[in-house]
Structure formats: structure tokens, C-alpha cells
Design a protein around this motif. Structure first.
Motif, PDB file in Angstrom:
ATOM      1  N   MET A 232      13.117  30.620 -10.597  1.00  0.00           N
ATOM      2  CA  MET A 232      11.902  31.344 -10.959  1.00  0.00           C
ATOM      3  C   MET A 232      11.035  31.512  -9.728  1.00  0.00           C
ATOM      4  SD  MET A 232       8.962  30.255 -13.697  1.00  0.00           S
ATOM      5  CE  MET A 232       8.500  28.819 -12.732  1.00  0.00           C
ATOM      6  N   THR A 233      10.490  32.689  -9.557  1.00  0.00           N
ATOM      7  CA  THR A 233       9.583  32.929  -8.452  1.00  0.00           C
ATOM      8  C   THR A 233       8.291  33.519  -8.968  1.00  0.00           C
ATOM      9  OG1 THR A 233      10.457  35.150  -8.064  1.00  0.00           O
ATOM     10  CG2 THR A 233      11.481  33.336  -6.840  1.00  0.00           C
ATOM     11  N   ALA A 234       7.258  33.436  -8.162  1.00  0.00           N
ATOM     12  CA  ALA A 234       5.957  33.964  -8.559  1.00  0.00           C
ATOM     13  C   ALA A 234       5.355  34.703  -7.389  1.00  0.00           C
ATOM     14  CB  ALA A 234       5.030  32.837  -9.001  1.00  0.00           C
ATOM     15  N   ASN A 235       4.516  35.670  -7.674  1.00  0.00           N
ATOM     16  CA  ASN A 235       3.827  36.407  -6.638  1.00  0.00           C
ATOM     17  C   ASN A 235       2.521  35.697  -6.327  1.00  0.00           C
ATOM     18  OD1 ASN A 235       1.885  38.598  -5.630  1.00  0.00           O
ATOM     19  ND2 ASN A 235       3.885  39.605  -5.502  1.00  0.00           N
ATOM     20  N   ASN A 236       2.237  35.528  -5.040  1.00  0.00           N
ATOM     21  CA  ASN A 236       1.064  34.752  -4.648  1.00  0.00           C
ATOM     22  C   ASN A 236      -0.184  35.593  -4.419  1.00  0.00           C
ATOM     23  OD1 ASN A 236       2.427  32.264  -4.631  1.00  0.00           O
ATOM     24  ND2 ASN A 236       3.353  32.764  -2.644  1.00  0.00           N
ATOM     25  N   GLU A 237      -0.073  36.890  -4.627  1.00  0.00           N
ATOM     26  CA  GLU A 237      -1.229  37.735  -4.366  1.00  0.00           C
ATOM     27  C   GLU A 237      -2.376  37.370  -5.305  1.00  0.00           C
ATOM     28  OE1 GLU A 237      -2.404  42.466  -4.076  1.00  0.00           O
ATOM     29  OE2 GLU A 237      -0.324  41.804  -4.147  1.00  0.00           O
ATOM     30  N   GLN A 238      -3.558  37.227  -4.751  1.00  0.00           N
ATOM     31  CA  GLN A 238      -4.702  36.789  -5.537  1.00  0.00           C
ATOM     32  C   GLN A 238      -5.541  37.956  -6.051  1.00  0.00           C
ATOM     33  OE1 GLN A 238      -5.176  33.506  -6.391  1.00  0.00           O
ATOM     34  NE2 GLN A 238      -3.151  33.351  -5.444  1.00  0.00           N
TER      35      GLN A 238
ATOM     36  N   ALA B  91       9.989  34.594 -13.918  1.00  0.00           N
ATOM     37  CA  ALA B  91       8.675  35.133 -14.288  1.00  0.00           C
ATOM     38  C   ALA B  91       8.004  35.552 -12.995  1.00  0.00           C
ATOM     39  CB  ALA B  91       7.841  34.093 -15.029  1.00  0.00           C
ATOM     40  N   GLN B  92       7.991  36.838 -12.711  1.00  0.00           N
ATOM     41  CA  GLN B  92       7.533  37.252 -11.389  1.00  0.00           C
ATOM     42  C   GLN B  92       6.993  38.678 -11.359  1.00  0.00           C
ATOM     43  OE1 GLN B  92      11.177  36.858  -9.099  1.00  0.00           O
ATOM     44  NE2 GLN B  92      11.445  39.074  -9.085  1.00  0.00           N
ATOM     45  N   LEU B  93       6.079  38.876 -10.419  1.00  0.00           N
ATOM     46  CA  LEU B  93       5.698  40.200  -9.966  1.00  0.00           C
ATOM     47  C   LEU B  93       6.532  40.457  -8.720  1.00  0.00           C
ATOM     48  CD1 LEU B  93       1.814  39.767 -10.172  1.00  0.00           C
ATOM     49  CD2 LEU B  93       3.265  40.949 -11.832  1.00  0.00           C
ATOM     50  N   ASP B  94       7.297  41.527  -8.722  1.00  0.00           N
ATOM     51  CA  ASP B  94       8.140  41.847  -7.578  1.00  0.00           C
ATOM     52  C   ASP B  94       7.268  42.334  -6.413  1.00  0.00           C
ATOM     53  OD1 ASP B  94      10.375  42.247  -6.074  1.00  0.00           O
ATOM     54  OD2 ASP B  94      11.225  43.852  -7.302  1.00  0.00           O
TER      55      ASP B  94
ATOM     56  N   TYR C 135       3.779  47.051  -8.398  1.00  0.00           N
ATOM     57  CA  TYR C 135       4.972  46.238  -8.151  1.00  0.00           C
ATOM     58  C   TYR C 135       6.243  46.992  -8.527  1.00  0.00           C
ATOM     59  CZ  TYR C 135       1.174  42.955  -8.074  1.00  0.00           C
ATOM     60  OH  TYR C 135      -0.010  42.352  -7.777  1.00  0.00           O
ATOM     61  N   GLY C 136       7.314  46.724  -7.762  1.00  0.00           N
ATOM     62  CA  GLY C 136       8.592  47.347  -8.082  1.00  0.00           C
ATOM     63  C   GLY C 136       9.019  47.045  -9.502  1.00  0.00           C
ATOM     64  N   THR C 137       8.864  45.785  -9.904  1.00  0.00           N
ATOM     65  CA  THR C 137       9.113  45.367 -11.278  1.00  0.00           C
ATOM     66  C   THR C 137       8.142  44.257 -11.654  1.00  0.00           C
ATOM     67  OG1 THR C 137      10.773  43.717 -10.642  1.00  0.00           O
ATOM     68  CG2 THR C 137      11.582  45.924 -11.212  1.00  0.00           C
ATOM     69  N   VAL C 138       7.933  44.112 -12.938  1.00  0.00           N
ATOM     70  CA  VAL C 138       7.269  42.947 -13.529  1.00  0.00           C
ATOM     71  C   VAL C 138       8.269  42.392 -14.526  1.00  0.00           C
ATOM     72  CG1 VAL C 138       5.339  42.109 -14.901  1.00  0.00           C
ATOM     73  CG2 VAL C 138       4.984  44.012 -13.287  1.00  0.00           C
ATOM     74  N   GLU C 139       8.696  41.131 -14.327  1.00  0.00           N
ATOM     75  CA  GLU C 139       9.802  40.671 -15.159  1.00  0.00           C
ATOM     76  C   GLU C 139       9.703  39.200 -15.532  1.00  0.00           C
ATOM     77  OE1 GLU C 139      13.651  40.528 -13.149  1.00  0.00           O
ATOM     78  OE2 GLU C 139      12.623  40.932 -11.264  1.00  0.00           O
ATOM     79  N   ALA C 140      10.322  38.905 -16.663  1.00  0.00           N
ATOM     80  CA  ALA C 140      10.422  37.528 -17.137  1.00  0.00           C
ATOM     81  C   ALA C 140      11.682  37.378 -17.976  1.00  0.00           C
ATOM     82  CB  ALA C 140       9.199  37.142 -17.968  1.00  0.00           C
ATOM     83  N   ALA C 141      12.258  36.178 -17.942  1.00  0.00           N
ATOM     84  CA  ALA C 141      13.395  35.833 -18.789  1.00  0.00           C
ATOM     85  C   ALA C 141      13.249  34.369 -19.169  1.00  0.00           C
ATOM     86  CB  ALA C 141      14.713  36.080 -18.076  1.00  0.00           C
TER      87      ALA C 141
END
Length: 233
Positions: free
Chosen positions: A1-7, A35-38, A73-79
Motif C-alpha cells: 500500500m502506498t499513499a500520496n504525501n501531498e498536503q 489506497a493511493q493517489l497516483d 492524479y493519474g488515478t485514485v485507487e483502493a483495494a
């Protein structure tokens, strides 16, 4: 799982996307795979430019209401999957940047249709939400008919083909925030007579969602989803 750090978020829907990803990752009963913002698509990161190009190059003069759901974002995704014993509760979404969907996600790249009517329909459809992690063969599509301001939304299930949904693009995205992408939630916004062989295996997961989610996510209203499920059983 990765996350986007942009505030900082430049568009309101981006912050709402980040919030739903946080809700998913913080749900103790979920086993979260992704669960990430690409990455931001820097060539397509200004809403006005994107929608001007869609209008001029693709003849899609999308409405202000659609434009309010823009994200960079290129994608917004979660699984994710529930950790409950014997669970049927699984969720996934992968929302594509609207320009990427229109330009690169043609339905005909994956399936051209079996007859002239299907081929004409599929030629117009652009995938904007799919489920690559679960490999369920289900996806949501915009019907990019030239000149349209508020495109139809269709749901494709390999088990029964493409079905028009009873909601538009903004309403679809609102329901992603509420359902967290529970597999098959889209059937609740298809006509009851279209809920056939593809819908039946998903009923237990949808029932479990409506049993569990009001407790896990009390800020959301599940009244309409519950009524729609009952109508389709």
C-alpha cells in the motif's frame, strides 16, 4: 500500500478523495492492499485547460457540474477486503483522470462487441473506473458521444455485458466515496430487470456492506443503498 504525501489540494474533489482513502486505511476491520493517489499528471493538471481540450479536440463540452469533480492524479485507487471470518465484503476502485479515460481507455481496446449495436455502443464508451487488483472484469464507463455535456454512465460486467446506470458521472463518484468501491455496488443503480447473473453472486457482499458500514462510517447515509438492494432482491 502506498499513499500520496501531498498536503495541499488544488481542487475540492481531490481532498475528498484523500479523505475516503484515509477512511479505508484507518478502518480496523479492513485488510488494505492499496489506497493511493497516483502521481499528478503535470501535462493535465489545470482543469480549465483539460476541459477546453476535451471540448475542442473531442467534442465533449462537459458541464460545470462534471467539471467540479476534476482531479489531477493519474488515478485514485483502493483495494481492500474485510477481515471478518467468512466475509463476502471486498472493495476496489480505480478512478482514472478524465482526460486519460477519454484518450486512452476506449472500451474497444478490450472488447469490441458481438454485433453491430454493441460495436456502436462500445465505440463510444470510455473506462473511468475499473478493478484490476481483484480482476473481477467489472468497470464503469462514460459514453463519450460527440456534443454531450453530461455523459451517460454504463456498467460493464463480463457476465452480462454493458448496462446503463441510473446516475451520472458526479453521482457515480459520490457513491464511490460512500461504498468505498464494494464490488458490485453499481448494480444498485442499474434497473432491477438488468440485475441478473452478474448480480446474484454479489448479493452477500452488498448485504454485508449495509450491515457493517453504518457502524464503520457513521458520517455517510446508507438509506438509499439499502432501499435499492431490497428492490432488487
Amino acid at each position: 500500500m502506498t499513499a500520496n504525501n501531498e498536503q495541499e489540494f488544488q481542487y475540492p474533489f481531490e481532498e475528498r478523495c484523500a479523505k475516503v482513502l484515509q477512511e479505508i486505511t484507518e478502518a480496523a476491520e479492513f485488510d488494505v492492499h492499496r489506497a493511493q493517489l497516483d502521481e499528478i499528471v503535470h501535462m493535465l493538471d489545470v482543469a480549465e485547460t483539460v476541459f477546453e481540450e476535451l471540448a475542442e479536440e473531442d467534442d465533449l463540452p462537459l458541464s460545470r457540474r462534471v467539471q467540479e469533480y476534476f482531479f489531477r492524479y493519474g488515478t485514485v485507487e483502493a483495494a481492500w477486503r474485510s477481515r471478518r471470518p467468512d466475509t463476502a465484503l471486498v472493495g476496489e476502485f480505480k478512478l482514472h483522470h478524465i482526460m486519460s479515460a477519454v484518450a486512452n481507455q476506449r472500451m474497444t481496446k478490450f472488447w469490441k462487441g458481438e454485433d453491430e449495436t454493441e460495436r456502436a455502443l462500445y465505440n463510444d464508451l470510455r473506462i473511468f473506473d475499473d478493478t484490476p487488483q481483484t480482476g473481477s472484469g467489472r468497470m464503469a464507463l462514460l459514453r463519450a458521444t460527440p456534443g454531450v455535456t453530461d455523459p451517460e454512465v454504463w456498467f460493464f460486467d463480463m457476465r452480462q455485458g454493458a448496462v446503463r446506470m441510473e446516475l451520472d458521472y458526479p453521482a457515480y463518484l459520490e457513491n464511490v466515496l460512500v461504498t468505498k468501491g464494494v464490488i458490485g455496488w453499481q448494480y444498485l443503480y442499474c434497473a432491477p430487470e438488468d440485475c441478473g447473473m452478474g448480480f446474484i453472486p454479489l448479493v452477500d457482499g452488498l448485504k454485508e456492506m449495509l450491515d457493517v458500514f453504518p457502524r464503520l462510517f457513521p458520517d455517510h447515509d446508507y438509506t438509499d443503498l439499502r432501499a435499492r438492494l431490497q428492490e432488487r432482491l
